[in-house]
Design a protein around this motif. Sequence first.
Motif, PDB file in Angstrom:
ATOM      1  N   HIS A  90       1.030  -1.123  -0.244  1.00 59.02           N
ATOM      2  CA  HIS A  90       0.081  -0.067  -0.131  1.00 59.02           C
ATOM      3  C   HIS A  90       0.802   1.140  -0.233  1.00 59.02           C
ATOM      4  N   THR A  91       0.223   2.301  -0.547  1.00 60.52           N
ATOM      5  CA  THR A  91       0.900   3.525  -0.528  1.00 60.52           C
ATOM      6  C   THR A  91       0.464   4.534   0.828  1.00 60.52           C
ATOM      7  N   VAL A  92       1.490   4.895   1.427  1.00 61.07           N
ATOM      8  CA  VAL A  92       1.332   5.386   2.790  1.00 61.07           C
ATOM      9  C   VAL A  92       1.769   6.546   3.037  1.00 61.07           C
ATOM     10  N   ASP A  93       0.921   7.584   3.533  1.00 62.63           N
ATOM     11  CA  ASP A  93       1.187   9.047   3.907  1.00 62.63           C
ATOM     12  C   ASP A  93       0.891   9.391   5.242  1.00 62.63           C
ATOM     13  N   MET A  94       1.779  10.471   5.802  1.00 69.46           N
ATOM     14  CA  MET A  94       1.674  10.783   7.229  1.00 69.46           C
ATOM     15  C   MET A  94       1.556  12.429   7.193  1.00 69.46           C
ATOM     16  N   PRO A  95       0.465  12.808   7.126  1.00 70.01           N
ATOM     17  CA  PRO A  95       0.275  14.315   6.886  1.00 70.01           C
ATOM     18  C   PRO A  95       0.916  15.164   8.052  1.00 70.01           C
ATOM     19  N   ALA A  96       1.642  16.010   7.473  1.00 68.37           N
ATOM     20  CA  ALA A  96       2.688  16.867   8.311  1.00 68.37           C
ATOM     21  C   ALA A  96       1.800  17.639   9.328  1.00 68.37           C
ATOM     22  N   ASP A  97       0.646  18.287   9.111  1.00 68.86           N
ATOM     23  CA  ASP A  97      -0.252  18.986  10.015  1.00 68.86           C
ATOM     24  C   ASP A  97      -1.040  18.114  11.072  1.00 68.86           C
ATOM     25  N   GLN A  98      -0.790  17.157  11.312  1.00 66.51           N
ATOM     26  CA  GLN A  98      -1.485  16.249  12.332  1.00 66.51           C
ATOM     27  C   GLN A  98      -0.869  16.569  13.823  1.00 66.51           C
TER      28      GLN A  98
END
Length: 256
Positions: free
Chosen positions: A31-39
């Motif tokens: 899977h393609t994973v993202d971790m949003p910086a503004d969290q």
Amino acid sequence: MRIAVFATCLVGTVAPRAATATVRLLERLGHTVDMPADQACCGQMHVNTGYGPEAMGVIRNHVRTFAPVLDGRWDAIVAPSGSCVGSIRHQQADVARRNGDDRLARTAEQVSARTYELSELLVDVLGVTDVGAWFPHTVTYHPTCHSLRVLRVGDRPRQLLEAVEGIELRELGEAEQCCGFGGTFSLKNSETSAAMVTDKADEVVATGAEVVAAGDWSCLLNISGALDRRRTGVRAAHLAEILASTRDEPWQGADL
């Protein structure tokens, strides 16, 4: 799938290896994973302590950060915490509505519908129980209160653990009893909390397991602290860490 990871504030500041393990696991599964910086925080600590109005800014930031899931940027959001996912599903919209922001409440409900605790995502959404993990240790599993009673994840974590190669699961006595953490409960009711975690530590030690596992590092912090103070040698591991462990990249563990 495209999956956004909500690391949670506690994991991000105290136990980041649970978030790292979540990313490694999902990427290994293709899977393609993202971790949003503004969290940041989901607002649970504020709400549970009675500061609903003060939680609004925190909730607004969380919803804004993960709202792109509604526009198709991601297919799902996952967090390595039953506690935080429970707050996202059952508190955020209610708090927003009580404080007069119906638009935020509606968006919070939509975002929460795409948000999953790790075992939920794996078993219910991705349809997998055997993730190809290898963990040659004896393990006892503590089902945390929020995952058990709020999210009702049931035996999903157990299904995932039973499929891990090399693992030996040992039953935890009084498993459904709370460990006594409860966020600010452990501060406001420290004596009661200490008595509860003492009982939990006794049950963990009685299993003879090398590792105590759970789906929330908040509870693991409390339990492992009690175990460490008694010099039991029992180590703590998040469910994600166990599932991310393979023969090529085995779990190393770490002291907090």
